[in-house]
Design a protein around this motif. Structure first.
Motif, mmCIF file in Angstrom:
data_model
loop_
_atom_site.group_PDB
_atom_site.id
_atom_site.type_symbol
_atom_site.label_atom_id
_atom_site.label_comp_id
_atom_site.label_asym_id
_atom_site.label_seq_id
_atom_site.Cartn_x
_atom_site.Cartn_y
_atom_site.Cartn_z
ATOM 1 N N ALA A 123 0.451 12.727 2.928
ATOM 2 C CA ALA A 123 0.227 11.446 3.610
ATOM 3 C C ALA A 123 -1.124 10.874 3.202
ATOM 4 O O ALA A 123 -2.140 11.556 3.277
ATOM 5 C CB ALA A 123 0.285 11.637 5.122
ATOM 6 N N LEU A 124 -1.135 9.617 2.761
ATOM 7 C CA LEU A 124 -2.368 8.947 2.360
ATOM 8 C C LEU A 124 -2.996 8.150 3.497
ATOM 9 O O LEU A 124 -4.048 7.543 3.336
ATOM 10 C CB LEU A 124 -2.094 8.018 1.171
ATOM 11 C CG LEU A 124 -1.620 8.722 -0.099
ATOM 12 C CD1 LEU A 124 -1.316 7.704 -1.181
ATOM 13 C CD2 LEU A 124 -2.652 9.738 -0.575
ATOM 14 N N THR A 125 -2.329 8.166 4.642
ATOM 15 C CA THR A 125 -2.798 7.524 5.862
ATOM 16 C C THR A 125 -2.079 8.217 7.013
ATOM 17 O O THR A 125 -1.160 8.995 6.778
ATOM 18 C CB THR A 125 -2.502 6.006 5.835
ATOM 19 O OG1 THR A 125 -3.099 5.368 6.955
ATOM 20 C CG2 THR A 125 -1.011 5.721 5.804
ATOM 21 N N ASN A 126 -2.487 7.959 8.230
ATOM 22 C CA ASN A 126 -1.734 8.499 9.365
ATOM 23 C C ASN A 126 -0.364 7.832 9.396
ATOM 24 O O ASN A 126 -0.269 6.600 9.358
ATOM 25 C CB ASN A 126 -2.468 8.244 10.677
ATOM 26 C CG ASN A 126 -3.726 9.065 10.813
ATOM 27 O OD1 ASN A 126 -3.786 10.211 10.375
ATOM 28 N ND2 ASN A 126 -4.751 8.493 11.425
ATOM 29 N N LEU A 127 0.673 8.638 9.455
ATOM 30 C CA LEU A 127 2.045 8.134 9.466
ATOM 31 C C LEU A 127 2.702 8.485 10.792
ATOM 32 O O LEU A 127 2.357 9.491 11.414
ATOM 33 C CB LEU A 127 2.836 8.733 8.298
ATOM 34 C CG LEU A 127 2.269 8.453 6.907
ATOM 35 C CD1 LEU A 127 3.026 9.252 5.851
ATOM 36 C CD2 LEU A 127 2.325 6.966 6.602
ATOM 37 N N MET A 184 0.831 -1.175 0.000
ATOM 38 C CA MET A 184 0.000 0.000 0.000
ATOM 39 C C MET A 184 0.885 1.251 0.000
ATOM 40 O O MET A 184 1.824 1.356 0.764
ATOM 41 C CB MET A 184 -0.889 0.005 1.239
ATOM 42 C CG MET A 184 -1.762 1.227 1.333
ATOM 43 S SD MET A 184 -2.831 1.146 2.776
ATOM 44 C CE MET A 184 -2.310 2.621 3.602
ATOM 45 N N LYS A 240 1.932 4.875 0.923
ATOM 46 C CA LYS A 240 1.713 5.670 2.131
ATOM 47 C C LYS A 240 1.604 7.160 1.864
ATOM 48 O O LYS A 240 1.066 7.903 2.688
ATOM 49 C CB LYS A 240 2.849 5.433 3.115
ATOM 50 C CG LYS A 240 2.953 4.026 3.633
ATOM 51 C CD LYS A 240 4.115 3.925 4.599
ATOM 52 C CE LYS A 240 4.302 2.512 5.102
ATOM 53 N NZ LYS A 240 5.447 2.429 6.030
ATOM 54 N N PHE A 298 -3.117 11.976 8.279
ATOM 55 C CA PHE A 298 -3.689 11.772 6.947
ATOM 56 C C PHE A 298 -3.989 13.132 6.298
ATOM 57 O O PHE A 298 -4.581 14.014 6.913
ATOM 58 C CB PHE A 298 -4.978 10.953 7.045
ATOM 59 C CG PHE A 298 -5.789 10.953 5.788
ATOM 60 C CD1 PHE A 298 -5.403 10.186 4.706
ATOM 61 C CD2 PHE A 298 -6.931 11.732 5.678
ATOM 62 C CE1 PHE A 298 -6.143 10.190 3.532
ATOM 63 C CE2 PHE A 298 -7.672 11.750 4.515
ATOM 64 C CZ PHE A 298 -7.277 10.975 3.437
#
Length: 97
Positions: free
Chosen positions: A16-20, A1, A3, A45
C-alpha cells in the motif's frame, strides 16, 4: 494516483502506497494484465495485501523472494501481516516450520 505497488512479477503481495480502506478497489499490472483487487480489510501505508489466494503453508513472496509462510488461508485483497504470516528470518526455508 497509484494506490499500491507490486515490486516483482513473482510476488503474491502488493504494498500500500497510502492508507487504504476495506472495500477500496486497487488497480495493478500483473504479468502485463490490468487487475482490479477489492480490499477485504483496511491496509495501512506500507503494509501488504494479497494479490492472489495464498493457501495455508504456502510461501508469501515479496521482492521476488520468500519472506514468510502463510499460517492460514489468505484471500485476494486480504491484509498480509503477522496475524497470518510466520516470518522466516533466521529460520531454514522449509514449509514445515
Amino acid at each position: 494516483m497509484r494506490k499500491a505497488l507490486l515490486l516483482n512479477e513473482k510476488d503474491n503481495v502488493a504494498i500500500a502506497l497510502t492508507n487504504l480502506r476495506s472495500g477500496d478497489e486497487v488497480e495493478l499490472v500483473i504479468q502485463g494484465n490490468n487487475i482490479k483487487i477489492k480490499l477485504l480489510n483496511d491496509i495501512p501505508f506500507g503494509h501488504k495485501f494479497s494479490v492472489r489466494d495464498i493457501r495455508e503453508g504456502e510461501y508469501v513472496i515479496k521482492y521476488g523472494e520468500v519472506i514468510g509462510i502463510a499460517t492460514k488461508y489468505i484471500s485476494v485483497g486480504e491484509h498480509v501481516h503477522i496475524h497470518n504470516v510466520k516470518g522466516l528470518r533466521g529460520r531454514p526455508l522449509t514449509r514445515n516450520t
